[in-house]
Motif scaffolding. Sequence first.
Motif, PDB file in Angstrom:
ATOM      1  N   LEU A 146       0.834  -1.199   0.000  1.00  0.00           N
ATOM      2  CA  LEU A 146       0.000   0.000   0.000  1.00  0.00           C
ATOM      3  C   LEU A 146       0.873   1.256   0.000  1.00  0.00           C
ATOM      4  N   PRO A 147       0.471   2.292  -0.748  1.00  0.00           N
ATOM      5  CA  PRO A 147       1.220   3.546  -0.718  1.00  0.00           C
ATOM      6  C   PRO A 147       0.807   4.398   0.473  1.00  0.00           C
ATOM      7  N   PHE A 148       1.611   5.391   0.802  1.00  0.00           N
ATOM      8  CA  PHE A 148       1.200   6.424   1.738  1.00  0.00           C
ATOM      9  C   PHE A 148       1.110   7.731   0.963  1.00  0.00           C
ATOM     10  N   ASP A 149       0.728   8.796   1.632  1.00  0.00           N
ATOM     11  CA  ASP A 149       0.632  10.097   0.970  1.00  0.00           C
ATOM     12  C   ASP A 149       2.052  10.587   0.680  1.00  0.00           C
ATOM     13  N   TRP A 150       2.489  10.430  -0.560  1.00  0.00           N
ATOM     14  CA  TRP A 150       3.865  10.753  -0.920  1.00  0.00           C
ATOM     15  C   TRP A 150       4.221  12.207  -0.656  1.00  0.00           C
ATOM     16  N   ARG A 151       3.221  13.072  -0.625  1.00  0.00           N
ATOM     17  CA  ARG A 151       3.514  14.488  -0.382  1.00  0.00           C
ATOM     18  C   ARG A 151       4.166  14.703   0.982  1.00  0.00           C
ATOM     19  N   LEU A 152       3.934  13.776   1.912  1.00  0.00           N
ATOM     20  CA  LEU A 152       4.527  13.888   3.237  1.00  0.00           C
ATOM     21  C   LEU A 152       6.050  13.872   3.174  1.00  0.00           C
ATOM     22  N   ALA A 153       6.605  13.189   2.177  1.00  0.00           N
ATOM     23  CA  ALA A 153       8.055  13.035   2.079  1.00  0.00           C
ATOM     24  C   ALA A 153       8.717  14.103   1.222  1.00  0.00           C
ATOM     25  N   ARG A 154       7.941  15.045   0.724  1.00  0.00           N
ATOM     26  CA  ARG A 154       8.499  16.021  -0.205  1.00  0.00           C
ATOM     27  C   ARG A 154       9.647  16.808   0.407  1.00  0.00           C
ATOM     28  N   ASP A 155       9.538  17.155   1.676  1.00  0.00           N
ATOM     29  CA  ASP A 155      10.568  17.970   2.318  1.00  0.00           C
ATOM     30  C   ASP A 155      11.475  17.142   3.230  1.00  0.00           C
ATOM     31  N   PHE A 156      11.414  15.828   3.092  1.00  0.00           N
ATOM     32  CA  PHE A 156      12.256  14.964   3.905  1.00  0.00           C
ATOM     33  C   PHE A 156      13.693  15.092   3.421  1.00  0.00           C
ATOM     34  N   ALA A 157      14.574  15.534   4.302  1.00  0.00           N
ATOM     35  CA  ALA A 157      15.955  15.800   3.886  1.00  0.00           C
ATOM     36  C   ALA A 157      16.928  15.383   4.981  1.00  0.00           C
ATOM     37  N   PRO A 158      17.024  14.077   5.244  1.00  0.00           N
ATOM     38  CA  PRO A 158      17.980  13.613   6.250  1.00  0.00           C
ATOM     39  C   PRO A 158      19.409  13.745   5.749  1.00  0.00           C
ATOM     40  N   LEU A 164      12.575   5.412  -1.221  1.00  0.00           N
ATOM     41  CA  LEU A 164      11.119   5.435  -1.088  1.00  0.00           C
ATOM     42  C   LEU A 164      10.554   4.058  -1.380  1.00  0.00           C
ATOM     43  N   SER A 165       9.597   3.612  -0.564  1.00  0.00           N
ATOM     44  CA  SER A 165       8.934   2.343  -0.775  1.00  0.00           C
ATOM     45  C   SER A 165       7.460   2.489  -0.395  1.00  0.00           C
ATOM     46  N   GLY A 166       6.710   1.411  -0.559  1.00  0.00           N
ATOM     47  CA  GLY A 166       5.306   1.428  -0.156  1.00  0.00           C
ATOM     48  C   GLY A 166       4.357   1.583  -1.327  1.00  0.00           C
ATOM     49  N   GLY A 167       3.857   0.462  -1.841  1.00  0.00           N
ATOM     50  CA  GLY A 167       2.857   0.509  -2.905  1.00  0.00           C
ATOM     51  C   GLY A 167       3.385   0.911  -4.262  1.00  0.00           C
ATOM     52  N   LEU A 168       4.696   0.877  -4.449  1.00  0.00           N
ATOM     53  CA  LEU A 168       5.254   1.245  -5.749  1.00  0.00           C
ATOM     54  C   LEU A 168       5.052   0.114  -6.754  1.00  0.00           C
ATOM     55  N   ALA A 169       4.901   0.491  -8.009  1.00  0.00           N
ATOM     56  CA  ALA A 169       4.678  -0.449  -9.104  1.00  0.00           C
ATOM     57  C   ALA A 169       5.152   0.210 -10.392  1.00  0.00           C
ATOM     58  N   PRO A 170       5.240  -0.545 -11.488  1.00  0.00           N
ATOM     59  CA  PRO A 170       5.710   0.059 -12.734  1.00  0.00           C
ATOM     60  C   PRO A 170       4.908   1.271 -13.172  1.00  0.00           C
ATOM     61  N   ASP A 171       3.614   1.275 -12.894  1.00  0.00           N
ATOM     62  CA  ASP A 171       2.777   2.355 -13.413  1.00  0.00           C
ATOM     63  C   ASP A 171       2.702   3.586 -12.508  1.00  0.00           C
ATOM     64  N   ASN A 172       3.313   3.544 -11.315  1.00  0.00           N
ATOM     65  CA  ASN A 172       3.240   4.731 -10.458  1.00  0.00           C
ATOM     66  C   ASN A 172       4.588   5.197  -9.912  1.00  0.00           C
ATOM     67  N   VAL A 173       5.658   4.441 -10.183  1.00  0.00           N
ATOM     68  CA  VAL A 173       6.924   4.796  -9.562  1.00  0.00           C
ATOM     69  C   VAL A 173       7.444   6.143 -10.052  1.00  0.00           C
ATOM     70  N   ALA A 174       7.266   6.466 -11.309  1.00  0.00           N
ATOM     71  CA  ALA A 174       7.740   7.763 -11.800  1.00  0.00           C
ATOM     72  C   ALA A 174       6.988   8.905 -11.128  1.00  0.00           C
ATOM     73  N   ALA A 175       5.675   8.732 -10.936  1.00  0.00           N
ATOM     74  CA  ALA A 175       4.887   9.758 -10.248  1.00  0.00           C
ATOM     75  C   ALA A 175       5.311   9.895  -8.797  1.00  0.00           C
TER      76      ALA A 175
END
Length: 222
Positions: A146-158, A164-175
């Motif tokens: 299952l994916p999470f709200d990817w927008r949460l990670a937009r400013d993640f800068a450790p 990135l993981s969670g619900g990725l697949a060929p048709d959504n990984v680029a997005a």
Amino acid sequence: MTPLVKICGLSTPESLDAAIAAGADMVGFVFFARSPRHIDFATARALGRRARGRATIVALTVDADDALLSDVVEALDPDMLQFHGKESPERVAAIGALYGRRTLKAVGVAAPDDLAAAGAYDGAADFLLIDAKPPKGAALPGGNGLPFDWRLARDFAPRRPWLLSGGLAPDNVAAAIRATGARGVDVSSGVESAPGVKDETRIAAFVAAARTGLARTPLGAK
């Protein structure tokens, strides 16, 4: 960070060869008996020999004790140890030092506070992996496809590189890459035809789509 694509949960020579042929940088093997991707030590030895020098070899465990970790390291001889349970930052750092391996700590995300908690591992682990938090009552750790709200990670800068993981697949990984600015991605169930059964066509399609997405992400991102 150099762009990275990781295919996790490999369990056969055919799926391993498919991942490497497609251009995966990292190949992951699961040592967790409840997972349909779990492999035994004999299989680990064979797959480790097959992968050696062709991709970064990653061993995934979940709250493993020292005895299991020693057996995993002996059998697979991984380049990296991945922790997918409730291991503390101190535990992660200690295991990495004990075995002389790079470490990757997965952190489940469902809300902004979860990303803040990931900061505790920034320095304890060599890499971080941001995954979907398991649904309530889930039998397995991790994103469970299952994916999470990817927008949460937009400013993640450790300070450490992260995937990135969670619900990725060929048709959504680029997005997903566009939404987060991630420079690395990790997939398991998204390239399967059934739980634990990797699909070689989906592996190739995922790596190709991820490479396209990563190439379009500014090199300065994360």
